[in-house]
Design an enzyme around this catalytic site. Structure first.
Site: not given
Lengths: 412, 412
Positions: A165, A191, A202, A285, A407, A412
């Site tokens: 991702t 991943k 995840t 991240e 984060n 959106t």
């Protein structure tokens, strides 16, 4: 001197090219089917064994389990530990999707099974990506058919890309394990935590071997190897709805694992899993450094892990490492609040091998040396509790302003 | 209608001016003595009762307890719960300072006692600031003498400033409690988590009342009121070597707390403690918002607190709130990994009163309304577990890039 016969059976492990398709008897197909918004990114993969494989899996302990987790768990229980294939998509986690989500995960298994000519229970399912959004099944179903049609032994690297991702790089690894009774291969892909497009981290891991392994033995070896690898990493203490770790054994390599070669299987799984797990941390991240926290001389392994995990999850320790600050105080304080009892006067703290704290007092004169170690990409923190013989290592990454940026952005 | 006699004894609480010196019988002295590098900043305070007060205290559960914590603990045990004064310094935590640190903390108590004319055991000690560094006693001792010489009933605000390290603002509050049997006052001051100059967060809280309170009752009331205030806040899940909370009761107000007025004492302590505790969160490092996480319909209060604390400490939830992202998925996932069992299908999540998750499914259509709530300075997250009658609230702040900047800077 006659060689001791025990040395003839010593295991040696060497790195091999490739990932999940390095072991014999596995093929992958990876396609772009339109789940991810990008018009070209790979977002669906099928990992298939040429024949029936034995299978084992570990799943998230989060109470909010995603639909593919529930379906995979059910399938592996029903078959008693066998599988023909695993179908994985990225871009949508199929989590918090209710009854429709369960039906969609079952359809993914059924479509893969139909294309391969097996029963749906012989297919396991994994998803990663945005949660609370339904899978676009009108894209997933044709995607599965194309992926199966494209199955090939050389496509492991594409599969490792298709499961990403926001991972900054794909993670795959393979080794050849030589034992006194022959060789076998272990491969894998994973991943890591990508939380910007989806809502949470995840972790997905896929391990393959061409040894023949009875299902109970495979399950036991997977649990044992995960304990010090996939279960010994933390990016931010989070645990997602979709975390899954799968192992498939094809038996195509000709060697059958028994009591004598079981330790070699564990070693092979450990070698691949450690590489993948540290890769996940390295790709965390906003991460700029990998930190290994080793706690030694604890009373039990569980206590060693608890102290190491508390230090590894401490935002103060992680920001200090980010700033290359040899801040022994934050390490001592994290150990002190871990819930494990020890004598503070027997505690020692080393950073990069440099002693910074001993007998309740700091060694600040050594701080500049430790500070130089912290400027590197790999950081070692050693804590000695002085209360027993058990040890454990937890890997984590530093905490950067980039993590907050990634984060804190609006979804959106 | 004749008023029910029970209403005649109902407690009413009104805010009062001032802090620790709002209750009768207390004086403070605050000075700059040169512990902090700044040439003017207040860095030492004495809070003294005019006569002997009853005393209670709660201390950090961290195994690495600082010298002043050890000494205060010893003193309060020896006296059975009485004190004449508390001496506090900022700029140096006197933690990880070994035998010398203990001697220095004892000297602080002895010097204060000598200046006041009491025994050293009647003085409690607190320190906050850099750890692993010795106190400059040649500055502290004259500082104590000057602070005692300057004791005055009107200097509470100066004391609240003298205990600050990197707190962005001083925290003090006071109330008057009216009961059916007379009135009394409760005051307080606190310092929060400042980790840039010291190495870690330190929470110090000081509560005063002019009611006369037997020591066991004062201790019980302090524990009860701290549970839902000072023990219900978290900035980053850290717990320091120096955390201490003190309560002194002077009896100068003329009312004696007994079984009948005990609830009013708890209410008074709660009112002051809540204001101070939320002030600590509001002044958390890099904080831009206060977040109240309320978990309701849990089986037990402990389970409600555990779920609320997991959500409040989640870096993913804290960054999402920082970015005004109504990310129910991170809240659901944090609840799911909290270790408390519940039925995900009975879970509901509201943000700012807006329903975002119910029956295993999101209500994303409501996200824009919740997003507007998140743009404010005070955020309310409500989680209903649907499994019992217990509830708890934990307060925290958002996680910003500024937190990383503050804590990642090199110490020297």
């Amino acid at each position: 001197m006659t060689p001791d016969p025990i040395f003839a059976s010593v295991t040696t492990i060497e790195a091999a090219a490739g990932g999940v398709t390095a072991p014999l008897g596995f093929r992958t197909g990876a396609v772009h089917c339109g789940i991810k918004p990008s018009s070209t990114a790979l977002d669906l993969a099928v990992l298939a064994a040429d024949g029936m494989a034995t299978a084992a899996a570990l799943f998230t302990t989060n109470l909010a389990q995603a639909a593919p987790v529930l379906v995979s768990q059910q399938h592996i229980e029903r078959t008693g530990g066998r599988a023909r294939a695993i179908v994985v998509n990225s871009g949508c986690a199929n989590a918090c999707t209710g009854v429709q989500g369960l039906a969609d995960a079952r359809t993914m298994a059924a479509e893969t099974a139909a294309a391969l000519g097996c029963v749906p229970e012989d297919v396991l399912v994994a998803s990663t990506g945005v949660i609370g959004v339904a899978l676009k099944m009108d894209r997933v179903v044709p995607g599965i058919r194309r992926a199966v049609a494209e199955l090939s032994p050389g496509q492991g690297a594409q599969a490792a890309r298709a499961i990403m991702t926001t991972d900054p790089f794909p993670k795959e690894h393979a080794v050849t394990v030589h034992t006194g009774r022959g060789s076998f291969r272990v491969g894998g892909m994973a991943k890591g935590s990508g939380m910007i497009e989806p809502n949470m981290a995840t972790m997905l891991g896929f391990l393959t071997t061409d040894a023949a392994v009875p299902a109970p033995l495979l399950r036991q070896a997977l649990q044992l190897s995960a304990r010090d690898t996939f279960n010994a990493i933390t990016v931010d203490g989070e645990c997602s709805t979709n975390d899954s770790l799968f192992a498939l054994a094809s038996g195509a390599g000709g060697i059958t694992i028994d009591e004598g070669t079981y330790p070699a299987l564990v070693d092979g799984l450990l070698a691949v899993s450690r590489e993948l797990a540290i890769g996940i941390v390295r790709g965390g991240e906003g991460a700029t450094k990998v930190i290994a926290v080793t706690v030694a001389h604890a009373r039990t392994i569980d206590e060693a892990r608890q102290v190491a995990r508390t230090i590894a999850n401490s935002p103060l320790v992680k920001t200090a490492v980010h700033g290359a600050d040899p801040n022994w105080g934050r390490i001592v304080a994290a150990a002190g609040r871990s819930g494990v009892r020890f004598d503070i006067n027997r505690l020692t703290v080393h950073v990069g091998g440099t002693l910074l704290f001993e007998k309740g007092l700091p060694h600040d004169e050594a701080a500049p040396i430790a500070g130089r170690h912290l400027q590197g990409k790999t950081v070692q923190i050693d804590v000695n509790l002085g209360s027993g013989d058990a040890a454990a290592t937890i890997w984590t990454c530093d905490l950067s302003a980039e993590y907050v940026r990634i984060n804190g952005e609006y979804r959106t």
